[in-house]
Design an enzyme around this catalytic site. Structure first.
Site, PDB file in Angstrom:
ATOM      1  N   HIS A 195      34.530  -8.739  32.060  1.00  0.00           N
ATOM      2  CA  HIS A 195      33.652 -10.098  32.035  1.00  0.00           C
ATOM      3  C   HIS A 195      34.238 -11.032  33.111  1.00  0.00           C
ATOM      4  O   HIS A 195      35.397 -11.412  32.815  1.00  0.00           O
ATOM      5  CB  HIS A 195      34.009 -10.475  30.765  1.00  0.00           C
ATOM      6  CG  HIS A 195      33.720  -9.611  29.445  1.00  0.00           C
ATOM      7  ND1 HIS A 195      34.688  -8.705  29.142  1.00  0.00           N
ATOM      8  CD2 HIS A 195      32.458  -9.721  28.890  1.00  0.00           C
ATOM      9  CE1 HIS A 195      34.060  -8.053  28.113  1.00  0.00           C
ATOM     10  NE2 HIS A 195      32.898  -8.644  27.887  1.00  0.00           N
ATOM     11  N   HIS A 200      32.593 -15.765  21.797  1.00  0.00           N
ATOM     12  CA  HIS A 200      31.368 -15.516  20.978  1.00  0.00           C
ATOM     13  C   HIS A 200      31.393 -16.698  20.137  1.00  0.00           C
ATOM     14  O   HIS A 200      30.261 -17.298  19.598  1.00  0.00           O
ATOM     15  CB  HIS A 200      31.491 -14.403  19.848  1.00  0.00           C
ATOM     16  CG  HIS A 200      31.256 -13.000  20.498  1.00  0.00           C
ATOM     17  ND1 HIS A 200      32.208 -12.351  21.104  1.00  0.00           N
ATOM     18  CD2 HIS A 200      30.045 -12.129  20.813  1.00  0.00           C
ATOM     19  CE1 HIS A 200      31.683 -11.248  21.531  1.00  0.00           C
ATOM     20  NE2 HIS A 200      30.591 -11.081  21.328  1.00  0.00           N
ATOM     21  N   ASP A 234      26.835 -12.607  30.300  1.00  0.00           N
ATOM     22  CA  ASP A 234      26.963 -11.869  28.797  1.00  0.00           C
ATOM     23  C   ASP A 234      25.990 -12.756  28.028  1.00  0.00           C
ATOM     24  O   ASP A 234      25.322 -13.630  28.454  1.00  0.00           O
ATOM     25  CB  ASP A 234      28.393 -12.319  28.338  1.00  0.00           C
ATOM     26  CG  ASP A 234      28.974 -11.414  27.375  1.00  0.00           C
ATOM     27  OD1 ASP A 234      28.124 -10.854  26.604  1.00  0.00           O
ATOM     28  OD2 ASP A 234      30.125 -11.503  26.965  1.00  0.00           O
ATOM     29  N   ARG A 276      39.795  -2.724  24.399  1.00  0.00           N
ATOM     30  CA  ARG A 276      38.709  -2.566  25.495  1.00  0.00           C
ATOM     31  C   ARG A 276      39.018  -2.726  27.044  1.00  0.00           C
ATOM     32  O   ARG A 276      38.455  -2.204  27.782  1.00  0.00           O
ATOM     33  CB  ARG A 276      37.615  -3.638  25.102  1.00  0.00           C
ATOM     34  CG  ARG A 276      37.239  -3.734  23.812  1.00  0.00           C
ATOM     35  CD  ARG A 276      36.353  -4.865  23.517  1.00  0.00           C
ATOM     36  NE  ARG A 276      35.037  -5.042  24.322  1.00  0.00           N
ATOM     37  CZ  ARG A 276      34.293  -5.983  24.615  1.00  0.00           C
ATOM     38  NH1 ARG A 276      34.665  -7.244  23.887  1.00  0.00           N
ATOM     39  NH2 ARG A 276      33.406  -6.045  25.021  1.00  0.00           N
ATOM     40  N   ASP A 310      25.638  -1.952  25.245  1.00  0.00           N
ATOM     41  CA  ASP A 310      27.027  -1.909  25.424  1.00  0.00           C
ATOM     42  C   ASP A 310      27.456  -0.534  24.751  1.00  0.00           C
ATOM     43  O   ASP A 310      27.882  -0.488  23.592  1.00  0.00           O
ATOM     44  CB  ASP A 310      27.566  -2.968  24.232  1.00  0.00           C
ATOM     45  CG  ASP A 310      27.569  -4.289  25.267  1.00  0.00           C
ATOM     46  OD1 ASP A 310      28.259  -4.542  26.114  1.00  0.00           O
ATOM     47  OD2 ASP A 310      26.733  -5.358  24.672  1.00  0.00           O
ATOM     48  N   ARG A 353      27.516   2.084  20.827  1.00  0.00           N
ATOM     49  CA  ARG A 353      26.222   1.903  19.935  1.00  0.00           C
ATOM     50  C   ARG A 353      25.503   3.080  19.863  1.00  0.00           C
ATOM     51  O   ARG A 353      24.796   3.107  18.921  1.00  0.00           O
ATOM     52  CB  ARG A 353      25.385   1.108  20.923  1.00  0.00           C
ATOM     53  CG  ARG A 353      26.198  -0.456  21.279  1.00  0.00           C
ATOM     54  CD  ARG A 353      26.299  -1.311  20.319  1.00  0.00           C
ATOM     55  NE  ARG A 353      26.925  -2.676  20.476  1.00  0.00           N
ATOM     56  CZ  ARG A 353      28.098  -2.936  20.277  1.00  0.00           C
ATOM     57  NH1 ARG A 353      28.824  -2.201  19.357  1.00  0.00           N
ATOM     58  NH2 ARG A 353      28.669  -4.051  20.803  1.00  0.00           N
TER      59      ARG A 353
END
Length: 485
Positions: free
Chosen positions: A179, A191, A263, A148, A77, A85
């Site tokens: 997504h 999540h 995901d 985002r 990601d 990252r």
């Protein structure tokens, strides 16, 4: 051949492995992972919090180690902006995120930024980027998308979806638009639960699906599903596990023939009630090709998931043809990735984007000496993680403040005789940030407010600066404007 023979045949076991993208801890590959790669494992998903990315040099060594064992997809990601990252989890990303790029609304700049991001990934051996997020962020209080997203206008998001896919893939890295069918119209985090997106097909066509169509037309290498409940489409089932969403909507209605990846299946929205192995089977039945298992899902989860897939084939829930179909799609993506020419890193594009994104209301004061910078407390969501943010690299005596009783008085005392800057991050979602800012402005109307999240809450009396993101590039652009550097 009996059904049991089919389910245990070596080619079926290899095909099952070819759908899995597990994770692992540390900066070197464990023996079990190398063995699985040799046996046909699709690849891995890298995570900063599991220690996979201590430095670019170590990551390059890691990906080289992985490729000695197989031909893996090495996925990460790396959205730029707040979700980073590749070293940015320590210092912040040198590239602005999507909200800033959407504020600038220069698709060629977006293409440059994503090409440079892709070039940095390619240099260290990453070949799949789980980006861009092409969600249309229509819910201000969305806890997981926010900056985002390129914005709330489907046409704008579509322009930049196409540009970001093109830029990424010009660097020889497969883009993954996410997504699907769109995570922007909800106030829940997948999540933690199964978010509800109350939209019928007509609304989806006008809003959520517009950027996905653009990404598909731009040739995106992959599309990632979201764990979203769209009652009109999925009838209470998360989209990741829904044939109506994956096969019906994405494959048949949108005509997408590339790789579909889930995901992370450890998320509550996918596996909370059924577990990762069963979620994996359902996702494959629904039409997914690759299964991202999650940051803490290692050898044990791989074994359990392979057993569940084998059992599903034996009982007829999952056909061998579905696994072969997934293998054909992932095989075509591997062929596309092979021998792609490199692109040049262009970090100047990141700072240019951040500078052009800054918006200022009011006249900035001319301080006599450095102002006191106050950074408010703001917990990042799970996708962002503990990435550093704020202006403290340019303000050595910057203070953190949580808005508790007495905070404003202490700040005002420390700021006596000097300028005052208060730094926010998504203040519309944090009552403590709003309360502290209001108290400071009441006593010090000359306070400069810097919003490093979405500029939804705007105090009327302040000199107000919006950066549309909290990446290192956004922070530097704001620091330059304020005369801190």
């Amino acid at each position: 051949m009996t059904t049991d023979d089919i389910a245990t045949a070596p080619d079926i076991a290899r095909l099952a492995r070819g759908t899995l993208l597990p994770s692992f801890p540390g900066a070197t590959a464990p023996r079990w992972l190398l063995d699985e790669l040799e046996a046909g494992l699709a690849g891995v998903t890298l995570f900063a919090l599991t220690g996979n990315v201590p430095s670019p040099e170590s990551l390059a060594a890691l990906t080289a180690q992985l490729r000695k064992a197989g031909d893996p997809f090495v996925a990460i990601d790396e959205e730029g902006g707040d979700v980073t990252r590749l070293g940015g989890h320590r210092s912040g990303s040198p590239y602005p995120g999507n909200a800033a790029l959407g504020a600038v609304d220069d698709p060629e700049l977006t293409r440059r930024v994503y090409r440079s991001l892709g070039a940095e990934l390619a240099e260290v051996g990453v070949n799949v980027n789980f980006a861009p997020s092409v969600d249309v962020n229509t819910a201000d209080d969305n806890p997981v998308i926010g900056t985002r997203s390129f914005g709330s206008d489907p046409g704008l998001v579509a322009r930049h979806a196409a540009a970001s896919v093109a830029g990424t893939q010009e660097a020889g890295v497969a883009a993954c638009a996410k997504h699907f069918p769109g995570h922007g119209a909800t106030v829940d985090d997948s999540h933690l639960s199964v978010p509800l997106v109350d939209a019928g097909l007509d609304l989806l066509e006008r809003r959520e699906l517009v950027p996905f169509r653009a990404a598909i037309e731009a040739g995106t290498g992959a599309v990632m599903t979201g764990h979203l409940n769209l009652p009109a489409i999925t009838r209470g089932v998360p989209a990741t596990l829904s044939p109506e969403a994956i096969t019906g909507l994405l494959r048949e209605r949108l005509g997408y023939q590339g790789v579909i990846v889930t995901d992370a299946l450890d998320m509550e929205g996918a596996s909370g009630a059924i577990g990762i192995p069963e979620a994996s089977v359902r996702a494959l039945v629904a039409g997914a090709d690759l299964l991202c298992l999650g940051p803490n899902e290692h050898a044990e989860t791989v074994r359990a998931t392979l057993a569940a897939i084998g059992g599903a084939v034996r009982t007829g829930r999952l056909s061998p043809e579905r696994l072969r179909d997934a293998a054909e799609r992932t095989g075509r993506l591997r062929e596309w990735l092979a021998g792609r020419p490199p692109a040049a890193v262009d970090r100047a594009a990141g700072l240019e984007g951040a500078r052009r994104a800054v918006r200022v209301r009011g006249a900035l004061p001319g301080w006599n000496g450095a102002p006191l910078v106050v950074e408010t407390e703001s917990a990042g969501n799970i996708a962002v993680g503990p990435t550093p943010w704020g202006l403290h690299p340019w303000a050595p005596d910057a203070v953190r403040a949580d808005g508790a009783d007495g905070t404003a008085e202490r700040v005002l005392k420390d700021a006596a005789g000097r300028g005052l800057v208060v730094v926010l991050r998504d203040a519309h979602r944090h009552a403590g940030q709003r309360a502290l800012t209001t108290a400071l402005l009441t006593a010090r109307p000359d306070t400069v407010v810097v919003e490093m999240g979405l500029p939804v809450w705007r105090p009327e009396s302040a000199v107000y600066v919006a950066t549309y993101g909290a990446a290192a590039a956004n922070a530097q652009a704001a620091a330059e404007l304020l005369g801190l550097c």
